[in-house]
Write a protein that holds these residues in place. Sequence first.
Motif, PDB file in Angstrom:
ATOM      1  N   ILE A 178       0.828  -1.223   0.000  1.00 26.58           N
ATOM      2  CA  ILE A 178       0.000   0.000   0.000  1.00 26.58           C
ATOM      3  C   ILE A 178       0.853   1.261   0.000  1.00 26.58           C
ATOM      4  O   ILE A 178       0.328   2.359  -0.225  1.00 26.58           O
ATOM      5  N   GLU A 179       2.147   1.131   0.251  1.00 22.31           N
ATOM      6  CA  GLU A 179       3.024   2.295   0.176  1.00 22.31           C
ATOM      7  C   GLU A 179       3.429   2.613  -1.256  1.00 22.31           C
ATOM      8  O   GLU A 179       4.048   3.641  -1.505  1.00 22.31           O
ATOM      9  N   SER A 180       3.080   1.752  -2.195  1.00 23.73           N
ATOM     10  CA  SER A 180       3.477   1.957  -3.582  1.00 23.73           C
ATOM     11  C   SER A 180       2.632   3.025  -4.254  1.00 23.73           C
ATOM     12  O   SER A 180       1.480   3.273  -3.857  1.00 23.73           O
ATOM     13  N   LEU A 181       3.181   3.654  -5.263  1.00 19.42           N
ATOM     14  CA  LEU A 181       2.459   4.666  -6.026  1.00 19.42           C
ATOM     15  C   LEU A 181       1.322   4.039  -6.806  1.00 19.42           C
ATOM     16  O   LEU A 181       0.285   4.689  -7.036  1.00 19.42           O
ATOM     17  N   ASN A 182       1.474   2.772  -7.195  1.00 22.66           N
ATOM     18  CA  ASN A 182       0.403   2.071  -7.921  1.00 22.66           C
ATOM     19  C   ASN A 182      -0.873   2.010  -7.094  1.00 22.66           C
ATOM     20  O   ASN A 182      -1.959   2.333  -7.586  1.00 22.66           O
ATOM     21  N   PHE A 183      -0.750   1.601  -5.846  1.00 20.39           N
ATOM     22  CA  PHE A 183      -1.917   1.455  -4.977  1.00 20.39           C
ATOM     23  C   PHE A 183      -2.573   2.807  -4.711  1.00 20.39           C
ATOM     24  O   PHE A 183      -3.803   2.938  -4.775  1.00 20.39           O
TER      25      PHE A 183
ATOM     26  N   ALA B 233      -1.864  11.047  -5.854  1.00 19.88           N
ATOM     27  CA  ALA B 233      -1.243   9.798  -5.402  1.00 19.88           C
ATOM     28  C   ALA B 233       0.177  10.042  -4.907  1.00 19.88           C
ATOM     29  O   ALA B 233       0.595   9.473  -3.884  1.00 19.88           O
ATOM     30  N   LYS B 234       0.934  10.889  -5.604  1.00 19.18           N
ATOM     31  CA  LYS B 234       2.304  11.191  -5.179  1.00 19.18           C
ATOM     32  C   LYS B 234       2.316  11.902  -3.835  1.00 19.18           C
ATOM     33  O   LYS B 234       3.180  11.646  -2.988  1.00 19.18           O
ATOM     34  N   THR B 235       1.347  12.780  -3.622  1.00 22.54           N
ATOM     35  CA  THR B 235       1.250  13.465  -2.331  1.00 22.54           C
ATOM     36  C   THR B 235       0.869  12.505  -1.213  1.00 22.54           C
ATOM     37  O   THR B 235       1.357  12.622  -0.075  1.00 22.54           O
ATOM     38  N   MET B 236       0.021  11.537  -1.529  1.00 22.17           N
ATOM     39  CA  MET B 236      -0.460  10.598  -0.516  1.00 22.17           C
ATOM     40  C   MET B 236       0.649   9.677  -0.018  1.00 22.17           C
ATOM     41  O   MET B 236       0.790   9.458   1.201  1.00 22.17           O
ATOM     42  N   CYS B 237       1.441   9.120  -0.937  1.00 23.48           N
ATOM     43  CA  CYS B 237       2.443   8.124  -0.536  1.00 23.48           C
ATOM     44  C   CYS B 237       3.875   8.647  -0.552  1.00 23.48           C
ATOM     45  O   CYS B 237       4.798   7.925  -0.164  1.00 23.48           O
ATOM     46  N   SER B 238       4.072   9.891  -1.031  1.00 22.33           N
ATOM     47  CA  SER B 238       5.408  10.502  -1.099  1.00 22.33           C
ATOM     48  C   SER B 238       6.360   9.698  -1.975  1.00 22.33           C
ATOM     49  O   SER B 238       7.576   9.688  -1.747  1.00 22.33           O
ATOM     50  N   LYS B 239       5.812   9.004  -2.953  1.00 23.01           N
ATOM     51  CA  LYS B 239       6.632   8.263  -3.920  1.00 23.01           C
ATOM     52  C   LYS B 239       6.496   8.927  -5.287  1.00 23.01           C
ATOM     53  O   LYS B 239       5.434   9.469  -5.620  1.00 23.01           O
ATOM     54  N   GLN B 240       7.555   8.861  -6.080  1.00 30.05           N
ATOM     55  CA  GLN B 240       7.555   9.487  -7.389  1.00 30.05           C
ATOM     56  C   GLN B 240       7.600   8.485  -8.531  1.00 30.05           C
ATOM     57  O   GLN B 240       7.392   8.856  -9.686  1.00 30.05           O
ATOM     58  N   LEU B 241       7.850   7.214  -8.222  1.00 28.04           N
ATOM     59  CA  LEU B 241       8.006   6.209  -9.254  1.00 28.04           C
ATOM     60  C   LEU B 241       7.039   5.054  -9.019  1.00 28.04           C
ATOM     61  O   LEU B 241       6.706   4.722  -7.866  1.00 28.04           O
TER      62      LEU B 241
END
Length: 458
Positions: free
Chosen positions: A179-184, A240-248
């Motif tokens: 769930i930490e992934s940008l996909n989710f 989504a990027k703001t939610m999980c702080s992931k860019q990829l």
Amino acid sequence: MERFLGFIPSVGHKGSDMEQALLKKFCELNIDLKFCRGQSYDNASNMSGVYNGLQTRIKNYSSTAFFVPCSAHSLNLIGSNAADTTQEGTNFFFICQAIYNFFSVSTFRWNILTNIIEKNPGCVKIKKLCSTRWSSRYDVCRAMCNGYTQVLSALNTICDDEGQKKDTRHEARSITNKIESLNFCFMICMWTPILQRFNATSISLQSIDIDLDTVVTLYESLEKYVEDFRERFDVYLEQAKTMCSKQLFSWDGMRQKKRNKFFDEIESNDELLEGEQKMKCEVFYVIIDRLVMNLRERKLSYTDINNNFGFILKLDTLDTNEIRKNAKNLVKIYPDDLNETFIEELVQFKNILNLFSKEDKSSFISLLKCLTNSSLLTTFPNVEIVLRIFCCMASSNASGERSFSVLKRIKNYLRSALVDEKMSSLSILNIESDILQQIDWSDIIHKFAVLKSRKKLI
């Protein structure tokens, strides 16, 4: 008016068996099938099949008993089919269910999550997936969208708790990584607004006063709403990027597998998509386009019938020739219910519509109520027949299926040996309680007392 007639014991899944069961039931109730003007079932092939389905067999007794698939059930199938078209869509809901299963099997874990959520007033408890009401998955997405940080915090708490079993901590860490992934997070941001509108539309489709004209309008509005989503990919990606702080995404940085080519294979210029383009073209666009396509296809089942009647609400904008043409078509479809006078009757009714308020002519049901309650009914009998036929066509059978919930109140563990006939009778008394309360029982009680009297006359 909608009435519950009773439960029919299961006779199998074949259309022929269900046909005989219906004929027997209608014969007992003294109902003639030739007066049937509409039928509604779910989309199962044994019910909706055009060759051997139940709806086709009923048409042998009444050719004008047009089949209308349940609009609420069709909407469920649209969403379910779209989610299963991509691996990302399937994995997303699988992970959501895995999160619920992980916390719900243990009161200790559930209390950890509940205590964290209660400290944040805007969050709601996580929900489990419903297999029958697909649109209700909006509650699952809304809970994950609003409580994403809290769910992560609860999982991390369990991961860091050395008092927990190793397999429990490992499962918590595995779910955390997913769930930490940008996909989710992207799937959460995309599905939440879509399912919110699907759920709201499904509730409207199950209302008592729904008709086919409203069903077509709702499907068209939902189709246009989903079409506009094609331009909102960047919006949901930023959320989504703001939610999980992931860019990829998960596939970024992974080595692309190369397929071995045969010696006689022509060189292809197929480009392997990566990053945002892969999510946009292979997941986002695929889901959106499947939703739009299915909405358009399912809508045709209601549009064809609605087009035969829909012009009545637009009489103000039609000229006399168009009205006569559409009225003649209805007379041709329902020769046993309408006569040729309906054509000229409808032309005159166009001028009468100006006397009705805007609310009275906003829908077929309101127009029918206004006409039947006025002194104009004797002047326009065929118009009343047409409105009644259209309003009697069931747009959804959700309220009928909901009657099965009454079985839990009637046939519980105290009445486990209840026979079918008595169970059906008790269910009718429960469901049709409004009629039951209006009946005068004094004569029935008196007759029953006389028959069961044990007092001997001296």
